[in-house]
Design a protein around this motif. Structure first.
Motif, PDB file in Angstrom:
ATOM      1  N   THR A 131     -44.835 -80.311  91.662  1.00 41.80           N
ATOM      2  CA  THR A 131     -44.294 -78.965  91.520  1.00 41.80           C
ATOM      3  C   THR A 131     -44.285 -78.323  92.896  1.00 41.80           C
ATOM      4  O   THR A 131     -45.303 -78.316  93.598  1.00 41.80           O
ATOM      5  CB  THR A 131     -45.141 -78.126  90.548  1.00 41.80           C
ATOM      6  N   ILE A 132     -43.098 -77.808  93.281  1.00 45.25           N
ATOM      7  CA  ILE A 132     -42.959 -77.107  94.560  1.00 45.25           C
ATOM      8  C   ILE A 132     -42.483 -75.696  94.234  1.00 45.25           C
ATOM      9  O   ILE A 132     -41.445 -75.508  93.597  1.00 45.25           O
ATOM     10  CB  ILE A 132     -41.956 -77.807  95.499  1.00 45.25           C
ATOM     11  N   ASN A 133     -43.256 -74.703  94.664  1.00 47.68           N
ATOM     12  CA  ASN A 133     -42.955 -73.301  94.389  1.00 47.68           C
ATOM     13  C   ASN A 133     -42.401 -72.607  95.624  1.00 47.68           C
ATOM     14  O   ASN A 133     -42.510 -73.130  96.739  1.00 47.68           O
ATOM     15  CB  ASN A 133     -44.231 -72.581  93.920  1.00 47.68           C
ATOM     16  N   ALA A 134     -41.845 -71.415  95.428  1.00 46.97           N
ATOM     17  CA  ALA A 134     -41.311 -70.619  96.536  1.00 46.97           C
ATOM     18  C   ALA A 134     -42.342 -70.519  97.651  1.00 46.97           C
ATOM     19  O   ALA A 134     -43.520 -70.272  97.403  1.00 46.97           O
ATOM     20  CB  ALA A 134     -40.919 -69.233  96.049  1.00 46.97           C
ATOM     21  N   GLY A 135     -41.884 -70.778  98.881  1.00 48.78           N
ATOM     22  CA  GLY A 135     -42.765 -70.717 100.048  1.00 48.78           C
ATOM     23  C   GLY A 135     -43.432 -72.040 100.367  1.00 48.78           C
ATOM     24  O   GLY A 135     -44.149 -72.134 101.361  1.00 48.78           O
ATOM     25  N   GLU A 136     -43.213 -73.065  99.552  1.00 48.73           N
ATOM     26  CA  GLU A 136     -43.823 -74.384  99.776  1.00 48.73           C
ATOM     27  C   GLU A 136     -42.743 -75.399 100.140  1.00 48.73           C
ATOM     28  O   GLU A 136     -41.575 -75.217  99.831  1.00 48.73           O
ATOM     29  CB  GLU A 136     -44.565 -74.854  98.524  1.00 48.73           C
TER      30      GLU A 136
END
Length: 109
Positions: free
Chosen positions: A77-82
């Motif tokens: 899982t990659i979230n905003a800012g990553e």
């Protein structure tokens, strides 16, 4: 030769350059040359990019939202800012967990 619609020295908001569409993922090239480039991808929640091979070394940077990035059969899982780095030739797929915008930077060796 660098291919782009942008001019050097101009400032732009990445998120404003692309919007997700209901029917399929959207792509917008920022720049490209023989060594790689950068492209924006916008996905509505639930949209997917099926498994394919990385055409170059990649930096996958989530600007807005959240994606599931499956690399070599392992989901991340990659979230905003990553961001995540991906090697050339590595199989991967993408599924948007929310409306998302992603900047993909490609570097060819």
């Amino acid at each position: 030769m660098l291919e782009t619609e942008y001019k050097f020295g101009e400032v732009h908001s990445l998120a404003d350059q692309i919007q997700p569409a209901e029917d399929h993922p959207q792509f917008h090239r920022i720049f490209e040359n023989s060594n790689g480039g950068a492209v924006l991808i916008a996905l509505k929640a639930g949209q997917e990019l099926s498994e394919h091979l990385a055409p170059a070394e990649l930096m996958v940077n989530v600007i807005e939202g959240s994606i599931e990035f499956t690399m070599a059969n392992k989901p991340h899982t990659i979230n905003a800012g990553e961001f995540m780095l991906v090697g050339e030739g590595v199989p991967h797929s993408v599924s948007a967990k929310a409306d998302s915008k992603v900047m993909l930077v490609k570097v060819k060796a």
